[in-house]
Motif scaffolding. Structure first.
Motif, PDB file in Angstrom:
ATOM      1  N   ILE A 142     -76.760  17.887 -28.094  1.00 50.97           N
ATOM      2  CA  ILE A 142     -76.744  16.952 -29.224  1.00 50.97           C
ATOM      3  C   ILE A 142     -78.094  15.924 -28.976  1.00 50.97           C
ATOM      4  O   ILE A 142     -78.799  15.574 -29.794  1.00 50.97           O
ATOM      5  CB  ILE A 142     -75.550  16.259 -29.852  1.00 50.97           C
ATOM      6  N   TYR A 143     -77.992  15.334 -27.884  1.00 52.29           N
ATOM      7  CA  TYR A 143     -79.046  14.462 -27.548  1.00 52.29           C
ATOM      8  C   TYR A 143     -80.526  14.981 -27.656  1.00 52.29           C
ATOM      9  O   TYR A 143     -81.219  14.324 -28.221  1.00 52.29           O
ATOM     10  CB  TYR A 143     -78.811  14.023 -25.996  1.00 52.29           C
ATOM     11  N   THR A 144     -80.459  16.143 -27.182  1.00 49.72           N
ATOM     12  CA  THR A 144     -81.894  16.856 -27.288  1.00 49.72           C
ATOM     13  C   THR A 144     -82.332  17.126 -28.668  1.00 49.72           C
ATOM     14  O   THR A 144     -83.283  17.029 -29.251  1.00 49.72           O
ATOM     15  CB  THR A 144     -82.093  18.265 -26.560  1.00 49.72           C
ATOM     16  N   PHE A 145     -81.430  17.707 -29.449  1.00 50.89           N
ATOM     17  CA  PHE A 145     -81.501  17.910 -31.019  1.00 50.89           C
ATOM     18  C   PHE A 145     -82.072  16.416 -31.621  1.00 50.89           C
ATOM     19  O   PHE A 145     -82.965  16.641 -32.528  1.00 50.89           O
ATOM     20  CB  PHE A 145     -80.450  18.284 -31.735  1.00 50.89           C
ATOM     21  N   LEU A 146     -81.491  15.607 -31.541  1.00 50.04           N
ATOM     22  CA  LEU A 146     -81.790  14.301 -32.156  1.00 50.04           C
ATOM     23  C   LEU A 146     -83.094  13.790 -31.605  1.00 50.04           C
ATOM     24  O   LEU A 146     -83.882  12.968 -32.290  1.00 50.04           O
ATOM     25  CB  LEU A 146     -80.662  13.261 -31.805  1.00 50.04           C
ATOM     26  N   THR A 147     -83.408  13.565 -30.230  1.00 49.32           N
ATOM     27  CA  THR A 147     -84.253  12.745 -29.595  1.00 49.32           C
ATOM     28  C   THR A 147     -85.442  13.529 -29.852  1.00 49.32           C
ATOM     29  O   THR A 147     -86.537  12.902 -29.523  1.00 49.32           O
ATOM     30  CB  THR A 147     -84.134  12.156 -28.060  1.00 49.32           C
ATOM     31  N   LYS A 148     -85.325  14.915 -29.950  1.00 47.13           N
ATOM     32  CA  LYS A 148     -86.669  15.636 -30.122  1.00 47.13           C
ATOM     33  C   LYS A 148     -87.223  15.906 -31.697  1.00 47.13           C
ATOM     34  O   LYS A 148     -88.168  16.439 -31.827  1.00 47.13           O
ATOM     35  CB  LYS A 148     -86.528  17.194 -29.458  1.00 47.13           C
TER      36      LYS A 148
END
Length: 310
Positions: A142-148
């Motif tokens: 989730i963190y990667t999906f949002l921050t990228k």
């Protein structure tokens, strides 16, 4: 006062009223380079009446990623329960006010959550959640999906039906026209640039507050219309929070203990495709709602295997 005290306030409780809070949170540095090593964080904004019945699942989700997220709780003003110091929710309540569904007070609460989270300069992405929401993937995914992502996730739909354009009030003209009018899910995810535009709005919010009253619901129309007016290209035009509206009515289906299976959760996680940064993605939804408190035990049982955490 040291720089760190400005960057990430440790104590969320303050005496600012909403006007003061929005003014303070809307301040933006004109120097683009940070004089410190900034790790972007995701701010999880929980809009809830009281306790979070699914908190143990969220505790499992957040464990081990303490430097990458912030939590903010907007509860009923009379709610004063404090979890133990070991909890990620310990002392994460913000000064709150009473909220009524469909009324301006709901938007006030959302803006209040955003503004408090914006006070932490490291918060880059902001996701609004309720006490019935669950994560559909592990934190890293989730963190990667949002921050990228190069866009925010908020729906802007031109709904021609009575429950869409039919809610437009002609007294909003000329500040808001019928062609400006949009509808979307309340449960948004926005990046910092868009969050700043939302809490800085002093043009469209008063119009909505005066003229969008039931059967016009501000939580369904204010943000979609605002974003459509000021920065439509900043959003992907869909929400990353899934809900089942197939039964019709004013509220989505509430899922009970018997509904929680690996097959069901996988159908939500991988049941549709979407465009992500210009490419096709098998992941469309990162969170799901509405999950009854009775779903906690099956979620805790199958969560570690399914979500890859715990």
């Amino acid at each position: 006062m040291e720089l760190k005290d400005w960057l990430s306030p440790k104590d969320l409780w303050h005496a600012m009223n909403d006007e003061e809070l929005m003014w303070r949170a809307s301040m933006v540095s004109q120097i683009m380079e940070y004089p410190f090593n900034r790790t972007p964080k995701v701010a999880f904004l929980f809009l809830t009446r009281g306790r979070l019945p699914l908190a143990p699942l969220w505790e499992m989700f957040f464990k081990g990623h303490e430097e990458l997220f912030s939590i903010y709780l907007h509860t009923s003003p009379e709610f004063n329960f404090e979890p133990p110091p070991t909890s990620v929710f310990y002392k994460r309540r913000i000064p709150s006010q009473e909220v009524q569904w469909g009324r301006a007070s709901m938007i006030d609460a959302e803006r209040r959550l955003l503004a408090n989270a914006l006070l932490d300069i490291s918060n880059e992405r902001f996701i609004l959640l309720s006490e019935t929401c669950i994560p559909l993937f592990n934190f890293t995914t989730i963190y990667t999906f949002l921050t990228k992502s190069n866009q925010s996730f908020l729906g802007l739909f031109d709904d021609l039906r009575k429950i869409g354009r039919g809610r437009y009030n002609k007294r909003m003209y000329p500040i808001i026209t019928i062609s400006d009018w949009r509808k979307g899910s309340q449960w948004f995810e926005v990046h910092r640039e868009l969050a700043l535009k939302i809490i800085s709005d002093v043009t469209y919010y008063p119009v909505f507050k005066n003229y969008c009253t039931p059967p016009c619901y501000m939580d369904e129309h204010y943000l979609p219309t605002l974003v459509n007016k000021v920065c439509p290209k900043l959003t992907s035009n869909w929400s990353v929070t899934w809900a089942d509206w197939s039964a019709g009515g004013s509220h989505p289906t509430t899922f009970l203990r018997k509904d929680v299976t690996e097959e069901f959760l996988d159908s939500v996680r991988y049941g549709s495709n979407c465009s992500y940064n210009g490419e096709l993605s098998s992941i469309s939804f990162l969170f799901g709602r509405k999950f009854h408190p009775s779903t906690l035990q099956p979620l805790l049982r199958i969560g570690p295997k399914l979500f890859g955490f715990g």
